[in-house]
Scaffold this motif. Structure first.
Motif, PDB file in Angstrom:
ATOM      1  N   UNK A  89       0.625  -1.225   0.154  1.00 25.55           N
ATOM      2  CA  UNK A  89       0.052  -0.028   0.168  1.00 25.55           C
ATOM      3  C   UNK A  89       0.788   1.297   0.163  1.00 25.55           C
ATOM      4  N   UNK A  90       0.558   2.366  -0.888  1.00 28.23           N
ATOM      5  CA  UNK A  90       1.255   3.423  -0.964  1.00 28.23           C
ATOM      6  C   UNK A  90       0.505   4.661  -0.555  1.00 28.23           C
ATOM      7  N   UNK A  91       0.739   5.460   0.379  1.00 25.72           N
ATOM      8  CA  UNK A  91       0.012   6.589   0.486  1.00 25.72           C
ATOM      9  C   UNK A  91       1.192   7.842   0.122  1.00 25.72           C
ATOM     10  N   UNK A  92       0.561   8.831  -0.541  1.00 25.42           N
ATOM     11  CA  UNK A  92       1.464  10.026  -0.817  1.00 25.42           C
ATOM     12  C   UNK A  92       0.519  11.309  -0.650  1.00 25.42           C
ATOM     13  N   UNK A  93       1.197  12.366  -0.477  1.00 25.45           N
ATOM     14  CA  UNK A  93       0.985  13.641  -0.258  1.00 25.45           C
ATOM     15  C   UNK A  93       1.586  14.612  -1.263  1.00 25.45           C
ATOM     16  N   UNK A  94       1.018  15.352  -2.221  1.00 29.00           N
ATOM     17  CA  UNK A  94       1.646  15.957  -3.208  1.00 29.00           C
ATOM     18  C   UNK A  94       1.272  17.449  -2.885  1.00 29.00           C
ATOM     19  N   UNK A  95       2.172  18.336  -2.612  1.00 23.55           N
ATOM     20  CA  UNK A  95       2.331  19.753  -2.321  1.00 23.55           C
ATOM     21  C   UNK A  95       1.477  20.626  -3.011  1.00 23.55           C
ATOM     22  N   UNK A  96       1.967  20.561  -4.367  1.00 23.05           N
ATOM     23  CA  UNK A  96       1.503  21.581  -5.258  1.00 23.05           C
ATOM     24  C   UNK A  96       0.206  21.943  -5.069  1.00 23.05           C
ATOM     25  N   UNK A  97      -0.785  20.976  -5.384  1.00 22.96           N
ATOM     26  CA  UNK A  97      -2.212  20.954  -4.875  1.00 22.96           C
ATOM     27  C   UNK A  97      -2.727  20.753  -3.574  1.00 22.96           C
ATOM     28  N   UNK A  98      -1.889  20.270  -2.688  1.00 19.45           N
ATOM     29  CA  UNK A  98      -2.227  19.879  -1.322  1.00 19.45           C
ATOM     30  C   UNK A  98      -3.132  18.480  -1.438  1.00 19.45           C
ATOM     31  N   UNK A  99      -2.689  17.626  -2.426  1.00 19.78           N
ATOM     32  CA  UNK A  99      -3.391  16.313  -2.801  1.00 19.78           C
ATOM     33  C   UNK A  99      -2.977  15.175  -1.984  1.00 19.78           C
ATOM     34  N   UNK A 100      -3.956  14.386  -1.389  1.00 21.30           N
ATOM     35  CA  UNK A 100      -3.612  13.100  -0.746  1.00 21.30           C
ATOM     36  C   UNK A 100      -3.951  12.080  -1.517  1.00 21.30           C
ATOM     37  N   UNK A 101      -3.208  10.953  -1.806  1.00 16.37           N
ATOM     38  CA  UNK A 101      -3.714   9.813  -2.761  1.00 16.37           C
ATOM     39  C   UNK A 101      -4.954   9.227  -2.006  1.00 16.37           C
ATOM     40  N   UNK A 102      -5.221   9.244  -0.870  1.00 17.92           N
ATOM     41  CA  UNK A 102      -6.513   8.786  -0.202  1.00 17.92           C
ATOM     42  C   UNK A 102      -7.199   9.423   0.597  1.00 17.92           C
ATOM     43  N   UNK A 103      -8.472   9.092   1.083  1.00 20.95           N
ATOM     44  CA  UNK A 103      -9.302   9.832   1.995  1.00 20.95           C
ATOM     45  C   UNK A 103      -9.237   8.904   3.398  1.00 20.95           C
ATOM     46  N   UNK A 104      -9.911   9.459   4.543  1.00 20.83           N
ATOM     47  CA  UNK A 104      -9.685   8.628   5.504  1.00 20.83           C
ATOM     48  C   UNK A 104     -10.787   7.637   5.507  1.00 20.83           C
ATOM     49  N   UNK A 105     -10.941   6.711   6.419  1.00 24.84           N
ATOM     50  CA  UNK A 105     -12.097   5.608   6.357  1.00 24.84           C
ATOM     51  C   UNK A 105     -13.466   6.316   5.892  1.00 24.84           C
ATOM     52  N   UNK A 233       5.513  13.797   0.186  1.00 25.16           N
ATOM     53  CA  UNK A 233       6.226  12.879   0.670  1.00 25.16           C
ATOM     54  C   UNK A 233       5.521  11.315   0.201  1.00 25.16           C
ATOM     55  N   UNK A 234       5.791  10.223   0.203  1.00 27.25           N
ATOM     56  CA  UNK A 234       5.312   9.005   0.128  1.00 27.25           C
ATOM     57  C   UNK A 234       5.630   8.142   1.504  1.00 27.25           C
ATOM     58  N   UNK A 235       4.531   7.128   1.708  1.00 28.88           N
ATOM     59  CA  UNK A 235       5.054   6.072   2.517  1.00 28.88           C
ATOM     60  C   UNK A 235       4.339   4.764   1.990  1.00 28.88           C
ATOM     61  N   UNK A 236       5.269   3.909   1.895  1.00 29.79           N
ATOM     62  CA  UNK A 236       4.795   2.531   1.407  1.00 29.79           C
ATOM     63  C   UNK A 236       5.112   1.542   2.528  1.00 29.79           C
ATOM     64  N   UNK A 237       3.939   0.901   2.574  1.00 27.83           N
ATOM     65  CA  UNK A 237       3.933  -0.071   3.656  1.00 27.83           C
ATOM     66  C   UNK A 237       3.811  -1.784   2.704  1.00 27.83           C
ATOM     67  N   UNK A 238       4.698  -2.613   3.061  1.00 26.03           N
ATOM     68  CA  UNK A 238       4.747  -3.960   2.707  1.00 26.03           C
ATOM     69  C   UNK A 238       4.156  -4.876   3.741  1.00 26.03           C
ATOM     70  N   UNK A 239       3.156  -5.373   3.504  1.00 24.29           N
ATOM     71  CA  UNK A 239       2.596  -6.278   4.706  1.00 24.29           C
ATOM     72  C   UNK A 239       2.947  -7.836   4.454  1.00 24.29           C
ATOM     73  N   UNK A 240       3.062  -8.704   5.529  1.00 23.73           N
ATOM     74  CA  UNK A 240       2.957 -10.051   5.512  1.00 23.73           C
ATOM     75  C   UNK A 240       1.864 -10.536   6.474  1.00 23.73           C
ATOM     76  N   UNK A 241       1.586 -11.788   6.184  1.00 23.90           N
ATOM     77  CA  UNK A 241       0.516 -12.355   7.066  1.00 23.90           C
ATOM     78  C   UNK A 241       1.168 -12.786   8.008  1.00 23.90           C
ATOM     79  N   UNK A 242       0.428 -13.052   9.358  1.00 21.92           N
ATOM     80  CA  UNK A 242       0.979 -13.416  10.710  1.00 21.92           C
ATOM     81  C   UNK A 242       0.411 -15.010  10.501  1.00 21.92           C
ATOM     82  N   UNK A 243      -0.091 -15.601   9.619  1.00 22.32           N
ATOM     83  CA  UNK A 243      -0.398 -16.992   9.607  1.00 22.32           C
ATOM     84  C   UNK A 243       0.035 -17.505   8.419  1.00 22.32           C
ATOM     85  N   UNK A 244       0.415 -19.000   8.527  1.00 22.56           N
ATOM     86  CA  UNK A 244       0.865 -19.853   7.444  1.00 22.56           C
ATOM     87  C   UNK A 244      -0.396 -19.964   6.667  1.00 22.56           C
TER      88      UNK A 244
END
Length: 425
Positions: A89-105, A233-244
């Protein structure tokens, strides 16, 4: 018209639904200028993207006038793909327009967690937008808060990049990523990746402190490797399962794509229903030669049977790359015309909040409408060519179904109603 079954009537190429209004001639110059700015702003939004903004005006940073904007805050954490089964999952904030890649829940605009003596400012030149201190002699800071907690999975790696923070060097300020508390922080390098393996934290704070009167998150004109993100800025999250999980994965369960399926009613009838069941990978129809129906397009996706969770679903083959699935139908029948088409797709809830798109296009590729994630919708007026396309913009799952669900529903359904050919006037 029911909200569960919207009806769309295709416009011909010569029709328009734009109304015209005359204005006094004394205002024509001003209106032309405003119209130009609005059009430019709209085009720029399409170029820059973004789906949530920081309470910014549409023309911020575009009009050639100095401008500043006060930033508001939120207490809730920003979600990093922890709601679903995302692996990436990648979240971005782009300053020129103040745009975020996603909204809140709740689908409201994302905002920072802390803002002190900071505002978003433009000197009046296009793209020259940045954050700086309101009171130059006092310290300023801004931080965003992210939720790293999820059920049955953990963050394996965080990759953080902050663009346009060069002036924080030489004691001008500090850019940092903090895990759990503001005492456990790592300094973020300018225009480079900060990688955190196995963060083992439920919360990430990301932000900058400004000691001197500097500008941050400014458009990075000379940044190498900043093609994907030129400011913010951008934040990339790489997730892994806690179960086999015991998985059976197939990316070739739909071979030989590229066909258009000709749908027609039985002899003497004016109705036909085309369906697809993902669990059984089965269609209501076959090709005229008796072979199975094939997709028109199938790229970058894979079918996963998870025997541990007793589920089957469709996801991106590579978590970081988009994928799509498309059906194409030919509805032409000699001596008949299509009166209406009723379309429904279920099992695509995760495309909400920009996880992906589901679109129906008819007759020409630019006649398209979003497919609702629940219920059906209707197209009217002689639809002859129809395509249904689902694209996964993020690492989400669609058509998720229990493997032992004997009463599984039709994931895709297209009902077509024909009538005798119209008489020419």
């Amino acid at each position: 018209m029911s909200s569960q079954n919207p009806v769309y009537s295709p416009l011909s190429l010569g029709e328009t639904n734009i109304s015209q209004q005359k204005h006094p001639s004394k205002k024509s110059t001003a209106l032309a200028l405003v119209g130009t700015l609005v059009i430019f702003s709209t085009v720029s939004l399409a170029i820059f993207g973004g789906f949530s903004n920081d309470d910014s005006d549409d023309n911020f940073g575009i009009a050639h006038v100095p401008y500043h904007k006060t930033l508001t805050t939120q207490n809730e954490s920003i979600q990093l793909g922890n709601r679903f089964k995302n692996r990436y999952f990648e979240f971005k904030y782009e300053i020129v327009r103040g745009n975020y890649s996603h909204t809140n829940e709740d689908e409201l605009a994302v905002k920072p967690f802390i803002v002190r003596n900071i505002e978003r400012h433009s000197d009046g030149e296009p793209y020259d937008v940045y954050l700086h201190k309101i009171k130059p002699d006092e310290e300023g800071m801004i931080y965003w808060k992210f939720n790293l907690k999820a059920t049955d999975k953990v963050v394996k790696t965080l990759v953080i990049r902050m663009i346009g923070i060069n002036q924080t060097l030489n004691e001008g300020g500090k850019a940092e990523a903090c895990l759990e508390t503001f005492e456990n922080c790592l300094e973020a390098p300018a225009n480079q990746d900060l990688t955190i393996d196995m963060p083992r934290a439920d919360t990430l704070f990301l932000g900058v402190k400004l000691y001197k009167n500097i500008k941050v998150f400014r458009y990075a004109e000379e940044c190498m490797g900043c093609e994907e993100l030129e400011s913010g800025f951008s934040v990339k999250a790489y997730w892994v399962s806690t179960q086999d999980h015991l998985l059976n994965i197939s990316s070739t369960f739909h071979d030989d794509s590229g066909r258009v399926f000709a749908l027609s009613p039985k002899t003497g009838e004016n109705y036909a229903k085309f369906t697809y069941n993902f669990l059984n990978n089965s269609y209501s129809h076959n090709e005229p030669d008796g072979s199975p129906v094939r997709l028109f397009d199938f790229n970058g996706l894979e079918r996963v049977e998870d025997y541990t969770e007793n589920t089957v679903f469709l996801r991106r083959k590579n978590p970081k790359e988009k994928g799509n699935i498309r059906w194409a139908l030919n509805l032409r029948i000699d001596g008949k015309y299509v009166e209406k088409v009723v379309i429904g797709i279920i099992g695509i809830e995760e495309i909400a909040n920009r996880g992906g798109t589901a679109r129906a296009c008819w007759n020409v590729l630019y006649n398209c409408i979003d497919i609702p994630i629940d219920g059906t919708f209707t197209l009217q007026n002689n639809v002859v060519d129809l395509s249904l396309d689902i694209e996964l913009d993020e690492d989400i799952q669609i058509f998720r179904t229990k493997l032992d669900d004997e009463g599984s529903l039709e994931n895709v359904s297209v009902e077509v109603y024909w009538r005798g050919q119209r008489e020419n006037n």
